[in-house]
Scaffold this motif. Structure first.
Motif, PDB file in Angstrom:
ATOM      1  N   PHE A  40      39.229  48.270  50.805  1.00  0.00           N
ATOM      2  CA  PHE A  40      38.476  47.029  50.737  1.00  0.00           C
ATOM      3  C   PHE A  40      39.366  45.943  50.148  1.00  0.00           C
ATOM      4  O   PHE A  40      40.098  46.190  49.178  1.00  0.00           O
ATOM      5  CB  PHE A  40      37.229  47.193  49.850  1.00  0.00           C
ATOM      6  N   GLY A  41      39.309  44.738  50.724  1.00  0.00           N
ATOM      7  CA  GLY A  41      40.107  43.651  50.171  1.00  0.00           C
ATOM      8  C   GLY A  41      39.789  42.319  50.811  1.00  0.00           C
ATOM      9  O   GLY A  41      39.191  42.245  51.897  1.00  0.00           O
ATOM     10  N   GLY A  42      40.189  41.243  50.132  1.00  0.00           N
ATOM     11  CA  GLY A  42      39.907  39.894  50.589  1.00  0.00           C
ATOM     12  C   GLY A  42      38.801  39.262  49.779  1.00  0.00           C
ATOM     13  O   GLY A  42      38.127  39.921  48.980  1.00  0.00           O
ATOM     14  N   ARG A  43      38.572  37.976  49.998  1.00  0.00           N
ATOM     15  CA  ARG A  43      37.646  37.231  49.145  1.00  0.00           C
ATOM     16  C   ARG A  43      36.215  37.743  49.236  1.00  0.00           C
ATOM     17  O   ARG A  43      35.478  37.727  48.246  1.00  0.00           O
ATOM     18  CB  ARG A  43      37.692  35.741  49.505  1.00  0.00           C
ATOM     19  N   LEU A  44      35.796  38.242  50.409  1.00  0.00           N
ATOM     20  CA  LEU A  44      34.422  38.719  50.555  1.00  0.00           C
ATOM     21  C   LEU A  44      34.258  40.135  50.007  1.00  0.00           C
ATOM     22  O   LEU A  44      33.276  40.435  49.328  1.00  0.00           O
ATOM     23  CB  LEU A  44      34.002  38.679  52.027  1.00  0.00           C
ATOM     24  N   ALA A  45      35.209  41.002  50.294  1.00  0.00           N
ATOM     25  CA  ALA A  45      35.126  42.368  49.780  1.00  0.00           C
ATOM     26  C   ALA A  45      35.364  42.415  48.273  1.00  0.00           C
ATOM     27  O   ALA A  45      34.815  43.280  47.579  1.00  0.00           O
ATOM     28  CB  ALA A  45      36.129  43.262  50.502  1.00  0.00           C
ATOM     29  N   ASP A  46      36.182  41.496  47.759  1.00  0.00           N
ATOM     30  CA  ASP A  46      36.459  41.449  46.318  1.00  0.00           C
ATOM     31  C   ASP A  46      35.510  40.522  45.564  1.00  0.00           C
ATOM     32  O   ASP A  46      35.563  40.453  44.339  1.00  0.00           O
ATOM     33  CB  ASP A  46      37.896  40.981  46.068  1.00  0.00           C
ATOM     34  N   TYR A  47      34.665  39.782  46.292  1.00  0.00           N
ATOM     35  CA  TYR A  47      33.703  38.838  45.712  1.00  0.00           C
ATOM     36  C   TYR A  47      34.387  37.908  44.705  1.00  0.00           C
ATOM     37  O   TYR A  47      33.980  37.737  43.573  1.00  0.00           O
ATOM     38  CB  TYR A  47      32.547  39.582  45.047  1.00  0.00           C
ATOM     39  N   LYS A  48      35.475  37.273  45.195  1.00  0.00           N
ATOM     40  CA  LYS A  48      36.252  36.353  44.367  1.00  0.00           C
ATOM     41  C   LYS A  48      36.584  35.115  45.173  1.00  0.00           C
ATOM     42  O   LYS A  48      36.759  35.181  46.398  1.00  0.00           O
ATOM     43  CB  LYS A  48      37.571  36.996  43.908  1.00  0.00           C
ATOM     44  N   TYR A  49      36.718  33.990  44.469  1.00  0.00           N
ATOM     45  CA  TYR A  49      37.252  32.799  45.115  1.00  0.00           C
ATOM     46  C   TYR A  49      38.770  32.934  45.104  1.00  0.00           C
ATOM     47  O   TYR A  49      39.396  32.912  44.046  1.00  0.00           O
ATOM     48  CB  TYR A  49      36.823  31.523  44.387  1.00  0.00           C
ATOM     49  N   TYR A  50      39.362  33.106  46.278  1.00  0.00           N
ATOM     50  CA  TYR A  50      40.803  33.245  46.398  1.00  0.00           C
ATOM     51  C   TYR A  50      41.400  31.981  47.003  1.00  0.00           C
ATOM     52  O   TYR A  50      40.913  31.482  48.027  1.00  0.00           O
ATOM     53  CB  TYR A  50      41.157  34.394  47.350  1.00  0.00           C
ATOM     54  N   ASP A  51      42.462  31.460  46.399  1.00  0.00           N
ATOM     55  CA  ASP A  51      43.330  30.546  47.120  1.00  0.00           C
ATOM     56  C   ASP A  51      44.169  31.377  48.085  1.00  0.00           C
ATOM     57  O   ASP A  51      44.239  32.614  47.985  1.00  0.00           O
ATOM     58  CB  ASP A  51      44.232  29.772  46.155  1.00  0.00           C
ATOM     59  N   MET A  52      44.859  30.700  49.000  1.00  0.00           N
ATOM     60  CA  MET A  52      45.626  31.444  50.005  1.00  0.00           C
ATOM     61  C   MET A  52      46.732  32.279  49.379  1.00  0.00           C
ATOM     62  O   MET A  52      46.995  33.409  49.817  1.00  0.00           O
ATOM     63  CB  MET A  52      46.183  30.485  51.046  1.00  0.00           C
ATOM     64  N   ASP A  53      47.395  31.743  48.357  1.00  0.00           N
ATOM     65  CA  ASP A  53      48.462  32.533  47.740  1.00  0.00           C
ATOM     66  C   ASP A  53      47.893  33.767  47.036  1.00  0.00           C
ATOM     67  O   ASP A  53      48.502  34.844  47.065  1.00  0.00           O
ATOM     68  CB  ASP A  53      49.305  31.681  46.789  1.00  0.00           C
ATOM     69  N   ASP A  54      46.702  33.632  46.432  1.00  0.00           N
ATOM     70  CA  ASP A  54      46.045  34.799  45.831  1.00  0.00           C
ATOM     71  C   ASP A  54      45.767  35.866  46.884  1.00  0.00           C
ATOM     72  O   ASP A  54      45.953  37.064  46.642  1.00  0.00           O
ATOM     73  CB  ASP A  54      44.719  34.393  45.188  1.00  0.00           C
TER      74      ASP A  54
END
Length: 382
Positions: free
Chosen positions: A341-355
């Motif tokens: 699991f990964g990415g802003r939706l699976a991790d439930y985080k606001y990610y910038d592109m570099d994150d």
């Protein structure tokens, strides 16, 4: 069991595409699927009147991590675009982020000392507050003028509730710059891919098999049997059929229009900070790439409540949602033999592109047991 693929990747956004590229460089066979009719996730650009239109809102790449910057520049060349948004409050214009230009526009001050004194004066009535909500936090940090002109009504539009009902942590700090510098980001590197973000994804996914207009959940069992492992980048509560509850988001919708003028607003991003204007900002896309087309394309951005029928954009990371996410993550970790699991939706985080890039590279580093093919510095730790 014989599998057709080493990895099935659900979601062709930035996280999935970076992981796919790392996998295919190691001769892994990858299938990446997406329910939309295109790859690129929210970075997808639609060409209108010869202009790369950011279909899902403005995306400006920025980072202070040279290794991340070097990594992404393998796939696409970036221009020199610098984000310098303007705030429009009832017809008056202010520079963002808060800097000497802003303070001059608000109060007529011309030196850093005058600006600091004015901010101290504005904050003084609220210094003894122990902020319990965003309104009190903003007054405590910035005082009345900045709060009422540039924060209050804009934030209430964004979050769909009064500022005194929004958690204080949303603005843990407010950066003040006592220089005449309108560069929104303090990162060392920023820009827009020359020719748009679609070129980035064409190169990231050149060796992967890609299927669009495919809903993973319509044939989940079949898709899971295609690959030895599945990387899921969608909403984590959806994966588990909401068995523990629904995670909250704020959503957006966009109204895009073509205008028969070479220049609509003179800037790529103008925020509307008054409550009377229903949208939060207008994007004029050609300015991201210094376009000189005869026409222009603008997008108005409207925030609203999230439902299952629209797109999730901003996680609401309050205590209840974070606790619910932790429970879902516990379930996800128990499936790690098969599912990643990964990415802003699976991790439930606001990610910038570099994150997002760094998180995808970290997962690939773990998954491929140190078989690093990107730069020597990236393999140390990211």
């Amino acid at each position: 069991m014989e599998y057709s693929y080493d990895y099935l990747i659900v979601g062709a956004g930035l996280f999935g595409a970076v992981f796919a590229n790392e996998a295919t460089k190691r001769n892994k066979k990858v299938l990446i699927i997406d329910k939309r009719n295109h790859v690129g996730g929210n970075l997808y650009c639609e060409n209108i009147e010869g202009i790369n239109v950011h279909k899902y809102g403005a995306h400006i790449f920025h980072t202070s991590n040279k290794e991340t910057w070097d990594y992404i520049n393998q796939f696409v060349e970036f221009n020199r675009y610098t984000n310098a948004p303007i705030a429009n409050y009832k017809g008056k214009l202010f520079n963002l982020p808060f800097n000497m230009n802003t303070f001059y526009q608000l109060w007529g001050v011309t030196t850093p000392e005058e600006a600091k004194n004015k901010i101290d004066e504005q904050r003084e009535p609220y210094l003894n507050l122990k902020p319990k909500n965003l309104e009190e936090q903003a007054l405590h940090l910035a005082g009345k003028d900045i709060y009422e002109t540039l924060i209050k009504e804009y934030t209430e539009k964004q979050w769909g509730r009064p500022a005194n009902q929004i958690p204080a942590f949303i603005i843990n700090r407010l950066p003040f710059r006592f220089t005449f510098d309108n560069n929104y980001f303090s990162d060392l590197y920023q820009g827009i891919p020359i020719g748009g973000y679609n070129k980035l994804f064409d190169n990231l996914l050149k060796d992967a098999e890609v299927l669009t207009n495919v809903d993973y959940f319509e044939n989940k069992m079949l898709f899971d049997e295609l690959a030895e492992k599945v990387l899921y980048t969608g909403k984590i509560d959806t994966f588990f059929n909401y068995k523990l509850g629904i995670l909250d988001y704020r959503s957006l919708h966009f109204e895009t229009s073509i205008h028969n003028t070479p220049n609509y607003q003179g800037n790529a991003v103008v925020n509307y900070t008054d409550k009377e204007t229903p949208y939060t900002r207008i994007i004029e896309h050609k300015h991201f790439e210094f376009g000189n087309q005869d026409k222009t394309v603008i997008t108005k951005e409207f925030p609203h409540e999230f439902s299952k029928d629209n797109e999730p954009y901003y996680p609401i990371n309050n205590q209840d949602n974070n606790l619910l996410y932790s429970s879902y993550r516990y379930l996800a970790d128990s499936l790690s033999h098969k599912f990643l699991f990964g990415g802003r939706l699976a991790d439930y985080k606001y990610y910038d592109m570099d994150d997002t890039i760094e998180a995808a590279l970290k997962l690939s580093n773990t998954e491929f047991n140190g078989q690093i093919l990107y730069s020597e510095k990236l393999q140390v730790e990211i």
